[in-house]
Scaffold this motif. Sequence first.
Motif, short mmCIF file in Angstrom:
data_model
loop_
_atom_site.label_atom_id
_atom_site.label_comp_id
_atom_site.label_asym_id
_atom_site.label_seq_id
_atom_site.Cartn_x
_atom_site.Cartn_y
_atom_site.Cartn_z
N VAL A 115 0.86 -1.18 0.00
CA VAL A 115 0.00 0.00 0.00
C VAL A 115 0.89 1.23 0.00
N GLY A 116 0.73 2.08 -1.00
CA GLY A 116 1.52 3.30 -1.07
C GLY A 116 2.97 3.03 -1.42
N ILE A 117 3.78 4.05 -1.22
CA ILE A 117 5.20 3.96 -1.53
C ILE A 117 5.94 3.22 -0.43
N SER A 118 7.00 2.55 -0.76
CA SER A 118 7.91 1.99 0.24
C SER A 118 9.18 2.84 0.24
N ALA A 119 10.03 2.60 1.23
CA ALA A 119 11.31 3.30 1.30
C ALA A 119 12.42 2.28 1.43
N THR A 120 13.49 2.48 0.69
CA THR A 120 14.60 1.53 0.69
C THR A 120 15.93 2.23 0.89
N SER A 121 16.77 1.60 1.70
CA SER A 121 18.17 1.99 1.84
C SER A 121 19.00 0.73 1.61
N SER A 122 20.12 0.86 0.93
CA SER A 122 20.93 -0.33 0.70
C SER A 122 22.37 -0.01 0.39
N ARG A 123 23.17 -1.03 0.47
CA ARG A 123 24.60 -0.89 0.26
C ARG A 123 25.18 -2.28 0.01
#
Length: 345
Positions: A91-99
């Motif tokens: 539902v809606g946007i997700s948020a991602t951080s990665s490396r």
Amino acid sequence: MRRFLAPILIVLAVLAPPGVAQADKGPVTRTTLSSPVNFAPGGDRLIVGTTLTLAAGESRHLRGRLQATSSTTVIVAMNATLKCLSGGTQVGISATSSRNHEGSDTTSYAIDGHLPLYVDLLFTAPSAGSYQCGLYGRTATSRTDLTYQLTAVAGGYTWLEASQTDQVGAHWWQNPACDSIGSSPTCTYIGPGQPDSAFVFYEPGVPHDKWTVGTSTTVVQALANVTMTTCYKGTASCDRVPEAYRLARTSGSHSVVNVRLEVLQMDGDGSHTCNRTTTALSAKTILDDAHHYTAYLSLPSVPVLGTCGRQFMMRVYVEHVSGSPVKIDGVQGQTSLTNGIMMNL
């Protein structure tokens, strides 16, 4: 010698301050991972989750910390994602951080071999109901002969925070679309052959996103996560940067940028800045081996001046200092890689 592996998915670096709960309006509950969770290539793996029962239009600030070890010394992709589901559908946007996780033998993290990633999301319920919100881990490698897994570390190192009361009137900013190869016309680049600097969430020629503070609010909180990618020679992440402007990737090579979060309170008619609250200008080093970096910036207590208007804008100043050009990432598919949140306190 460790070898770099081109990941299957976009991988975006995050280095962030220690995990201190944001000063959201009302209490914040932290759900801590109780026992290690392994995740291998093949999609998102739920690491820690919570269920939120919300009325239509209610908002919650979610913040996650994923710290992981690796079973291999090879460099592989690692993602941390916050998203909310209903009936198994995002539902809606997700948020991602990665490396890229640099391997079990790396000594470049605060704890050898332990890579921590942080991620923030403002979730607003489109309709009344229960939502399954969680912190997810993902890993990938381009090498088909490599069998490995990453392990989310328990014992207080991996957790999910959620504000427990409605963040009434809270606002979400996100950067425009920028695909993983950097070909989107709305991708922003800075550095050699590009502009020297840019304002995130404040693009020239685009209507600026203004937020109206609550009627009785005297203090607000602002935070931003800005993901950047180095454009060294040979990378497939910077399609619009000619090779002639890129530097070779070598041991320890990197780009340096200066960043500053700015919150602008507008005048009575919303046309000019009446007051500006900022963080200090700070230098961020983006290693070419890491390839990506997320600057986590916050202003936990911004005054609302009665002599100004009630509208605010957020922007992040990013200035190239040295090294290869840098791409400022945006939305990819259903996930946001550069975003900001402001909340009434």
